[in-house]
Each structure stands twice: as C-alpha cells, then as structure tokens.
Design a protein around this motif. Structure first.
Motif, PDB file in Angstrom:
ATOM      1  N   TYR A  59       0.914  -1.181  -0.154  1.00 41.44           N
ATOM      2  CA  TYR A  59       0.004  -0.015  -0.004  1.00 41.44           C
ATOM      3  C   TYR A  59       1.035   1.251   0.122  1.00 41.44           C
ATOM      4  N   ARG A  60       0.706   1.915  -1.080  1.00 39.41           N
ATOM      5  CA  ARG A  60       1.332   3.318  -1.157  1.00 39.41           C
ATOM      6  C   ARG A  60       0.734   4.243  -0.514  1.00 39.41           C
ATOM      7  N   GLY A  61       0.553   4.300   1.023  1.00 41.02           N
ATOM      8  CA  GLY A  61       0.050   5.197   1.966  1.00 41.02           C
ATOM      9  C   GLY A  61      -0.615   4.528   3.138  1.00 41.02           C
TER      10      GLY A  61
ATOM     11  N   PHE B 264      -8.361   3.121   2.120  1.00 42.40           N
ATOM     12  CA  PHE B 264      -7.047   3.391   1.853  1.00 42.40           C
ATOM     13  C   PHE B 264      -6.732   5.038   1.563  1.00 42.40           C
ATOM     14  N   TYR B 265      -5.630   5.451   2.176  1.00 43.25           N
ATOM     15  CA  TYR B 265      -5.424   6.917   1.945  1.00 43.25           C
ATOM     16  C   TYR B 265      -3.912   7.047   1.316  1.00 43.25           C
ATOM     17  N   SER B 266      -4.199   7.393  -0.040  1.00 42.28           N
ATOM     18  CA  SER B 266      -3.037   7.484  -0.676  1.00 42.28           C
ATOM     19  C   SER B 266      -2.091   8.536  -0.226  1.00 42.28           C
ATOM     20  N   ASN B 267      -0.759   8.574  -0.780  1.00 39.59           N
ATOM     21  CA  ASN B 267       0.243   9.580  -0.557  1.00 39.59           C
ATOM     22  C   ASN B 267      -0.077  10.914  -1.088  1.00 39.59           C
ATOM     23  N   GLN B 268      -1.171  10.934  -2.071  1.00 43.35           N
ATOM     24  CA  GLN B 268      -1.867  12.153  -2.947  1.00 43.35           C
ATOM     25  C   GLN B 268      -2.791  12.657  -1.734  1.00 43.35           C
TER      26      GLN B 268
ATOM     27  N   LYS C 171      -5.544  11.223  -1.134  1.00 44.43           N
ATOM     28  CA  LYS C 171      -6.957  10.709  -1.702  1.00 44.43           C
ATOM     29  C   LYS C 171      -7.319   9.584  -0.752  1.00 44.43           C
ATOM     30  N   GLN C 172      -8.631   9.382  -0.765  1.00 44.68           N
ATOM     31  CA  GLN C 172      -9.248   8.310   0.295  1.00 44.68           C
ATOM     32  C   GLN C 172     -10.296   7.358  -0.749  1.00 44.68           C
TER      33      GLN C 172
ATOM     34  N   CYS D 201       3.983   1.270   5.296  1.00 47.66           N
ATOM     35  CA  CYS D 201       2.578   1.535   5.269  1.00 47.66           C
ATOM     36  C   CYS D 201       2.129   1.820   6.748  1.00 47.66           C
TER      37      CYS D 201
END
Length: 231
Positions: free
Chosen positions: A105-107, A120-124, A126-127, A165
């Motif tokens: 997971y990248r986030g 999932f909460y991305s590094n950008q 975003k959810q 992660c």
C-alpha cells in the motif's frame, strides 16, 4: 579578514591549479551526494512497489529455510476448472499452517476487523474504499480448510504489508488467528505464534497436511514471478 583572500587564491587556477582542481572535485562530489540522498528514497520506494512480491517471497523463503519449514507458493484452488481462490504462500510450521497474503500500500489504511469495507489513504491525500483485506484472506483460509478437510484451528491467516505502510488501528486488528504485519516483523510474529502453549502437530498430521496441499498444488500448478513455487 585574511581568510577570504587566501580562499580566493586557493580558487585561482593560475596561482593554484591543484587546489582549484581539488575544490571542483569536492564540489561535484557534494552535489552528487546531495542528489543521491534526494533521489534514493524515491527510487527505493518505487523499486519495492514494483518488486514487492519477490521481496516478500525471499523473506518468507528465508523463514522456511531457517526453521526447516515446508513452503508452497502461489497455490491455486479450483473446482471444476473454476477459480476459487489464489493463495500467495502456505507455510507449514511446527504448530500451525500459515496462509499468507502479500500486499503493498502506497499510503495508509484503516478499518475495523469486523467491517467489510476499509479505507486506503494514498500519498496524494486521496481516500478510497476497498474490501477488508484481512477478511478476504480469512476466506481463503476457510476455503483451503474446506477442500483439504484440515481443521480450521490448525491455520493462521497473515496479511503481510510493506514496512512504510501506516495502519491506523493495528493493535485492534491482531487477534486470535488472524494478523496484519509489516514485512520486517513477519519473522518475529511467526516465532511468537510458534511459542504458544499448544502441542506441535504430530508428524503424521503434518505429513498428511503437506501431502494433501501438495497434491492440490500439483493439480492446479501455476508459475509465479519467482519461477520457484514449492520448497
């Protein structure tokens, strides 16, 4: 101040070609070092993301080798040629059989064990919604138990994730026989589980489990990225 003129003389190529050359080489080295320190973390994360299955495979195989455990990778379970599920790793310990799923997971991720949907909460920043990955692996465990007639109590479900992660409520998730763990802590987790005050599987039980799942593996064999599925 005297230091500054001396420094100017040091950089004067005509007056001090050796000193000037040393300064330029040192400056280039420092710039390259700074560039490396900036780029390396991003390059490493990108490499780990692209190759996480191979990285996890090497770690799990190392655990098998150290403890003399039997390991099957990329186990495909079918019924009448219909895919039921695919299990990344089945590791046979002394007391338990570990059904292991790889994820990267990248986030960050969060969710309750009983929830069907996690976030999932991305590094950008975003959810996104996603299926509960622990529950999904527990279903794989149940299907493996069903098709092999091996009691569910002999199995442990493990979801392995990347070290960077963030799991927002990790302490609430690891209960009973289902766990989520970073790659770096996988070996410690299995070691602690194997220390539980329960009897080892007797040799006949273990041999039966290995043979039964091996037959299933051979029947539905598919190669994974490592080219080495059974050990």
């Amino acid at each position: 101040m005297i230091v500054f003129p001396l420094f100017i003389d040091f950089l004067n190529y005509k007056e001090n070609p050796v000193g000037f050359t040393i300064f330029i080489c040192a400056l280039i080295f420092i710039l390259l070092l700074l560039l490396f320190l900036i780029i390396f973390p991003f390059a490493k994360r990108h490499y780990n993301f692209k190759n996480f299955q191979k990285i996890y495979y090497k770690e799990i195989r190392k655990i098998a080798e150290i403890n003399d455990y039997y390991l099957i990778n990329n186990l495909v379970i079918k019924n009448n040629n219909q895919l039921i599920c695919r299990i990344d790793h089945v590791l046979f310990g002394d007391k338990y059989i570990y059904v292991i799923k790889d994820r990267y997971y990248r986030g960050a991720i969060s969710g309750k064990k009983e929830d069907s949907t996690w976030f999932f909460y991305s590094n950008q920043k975003k959810q996104f919604e996603m299926d509960n990955p622990m529950a999904m692996n527990e279903k794989r465990l149940e299907k493996l138990s069903l098709v092999t007639n091996i009691d569910k109590s002999f199995f442990i479900s493990i979801l392995v994730i990347n070290d960077n992660c963030v799991v927002k409520n990790a302490n609430e998730l690891n209960k009973n026989n289902s766990f989520i763990v970073s790659k770096k802590n996988l070996r410690k987790l299995i070691k602690n589980i194997e220390k539980r005050n329960v009897k080892n599987m007797d040799q006949k039980q273990l041999e039966f489990a290995v043979q039964d799942i091996s037959r299933l593996y051979g029947k539905n064999k598919q190669k994974n990225d490592t080219g080495d599925d059974i050990y």
